[in-house]
Design a protein around this motif. Structure first.
Motif, PDB file in Angstrom:
ATOM      1  N   CYS A  51     -17.769 -40.338  25.722  1.00 24.38           N
ATOM      2  CA  CYS A  51     -18.014 -39.636  24.465  1.00 24.38           C
ATOM      3  C   CYS A  51     -19.105 -38.580  24.634  1.00 24.38           C
ATOM      4  O   CYS A  51     -20.267 -38.852  24.459  1.00 24.38           O
TER       5      CYS A  51
ATOM      6  N   THR B  69     -19.765 -44.767  17.752  1.00 32.96           N
ATOM      7  CA  THR B  69     -18.855 -45.520  18.617  1.00 32.96           C
ATOM      8  C   THR B  69     -19.477 -46.854  19.039  1.00 32.96           C
ATOM      9  O   THR B  69     -18.765 -47.779  19.404  1.00 32.96           O
TER      10      THR B  69
ATOM     11  N   ASP C 264     -16.946 -37.324  16.639  1.00 34.97           N
ATOM     12  CA  ASP C 264     -17.915 -36.225  16.719  1.00 34.97           C
ATOM     13  C   ASP C 264     -17.971 -35.530  15.358  1.00 34.97           C
ATOM     14  O   ASP C 264     -17.545 -34.398  15.199  1.00 34.97           O
TER      15      ASP C 264
ATOM     16  N   ASP D  90     -12.938 -36.689  21.796  1.00 33.85           N
ATOM     17  CA  ASP D  90     -12.837 -37.583  20.646  1.00 33.85           C
ATOM     18  C   ASP D  90     -13.461 -36.937  19.409  1.00 33.85           C
ATOM     19  O   ASP D  90     -14.585 -37.256  19.019  1.00 33.85           O
TER      20      ASP D  90
END
Length: 184
Positions: A3, A113, A63, A59
């Motif tokens: 990420c 996350t 975000d 992703d």
């Protein structure tokens, strides 16, 4: 899933663009010019890689930090608090202030996350270490040159403080071979 925040990378590209606009007005040296061009080029190349070349692995659902909540206040602050009320100086000040908070979308993404891959945590650690080393540079310059830039120092301290929680997790988990995961 790895990420990396595309929004943080856009903010870093904006930081280097506004910081190095003096490329069009002053020549210091070939080295200085080359390094500024490399910084800007790498920042935009990273944004291109995230949003175009490797778009399928980005992703965007996590975000979601609202970058305008950083850019607008930082722009106002740079306009109000700067060394010299001149366009390039205001933009340079904007870049200093924006750099201090550009990592927030990345940290927000990790908090959303709940974890980050090891490579991402190493990247963030060294990004924070780069800023922490600036603090040593400022102490050195003050002690040996009598130079003090309060705008850069305050922004650097703010940025380093933003990294403190991450540094703690990095040392207590990642350096012990564990994946960085946030407490539930």
């Amino acid at each position: 899933m790895d990420c990396i925040s595309g929004k943080s990378q856009i903010l870093f590209a904006l930081v280097f663009t506004t910081r190095y606009l003096d490329l069009i007005t002053a020549f210091i040296s070939l080295y200085n010019t080359s390094m500024k061009v490399i910084y800007i080029g790498c920042a935009y190349a990273t944004v291109y890689l995230i949003y175009v070349k490797f778009k399928a692995t980005y992703d965007g659902n996590h975000d979601t930090f609202r970058a305008e909540f950083l850019v607008v206040p930082v722009g106002g602050l740079a306009f109000l608090v700067n060394h010299d009320f001149a366009p390039l100086e205001i933009l340079w000040t904007f870049s200093i202030y924006l750099e201090s908070v550009s990592i927030l979308p990345q940290l927000f993404m990790i908090s959303k996350t709940g974890e980050a891959e090891t490579i991402t945590t190493h990247y963030l650690f060294f990004l924070g270490l780069y800023r922490a080393l600036y603090l040593i540079n400022w102490i050195w310059r003050f002690y040996f040159e009598g130079f003090l830039d309060l705008i850069a120092i305050v922004a650097g301290v703010v940025q380093t403080i933003l990294y403190c929680d991450f540094f703690y997790l990095y040392v207590t988990k990642v350096l012990k071979g564990k994946k960085l995961s946030l407490p539930a």
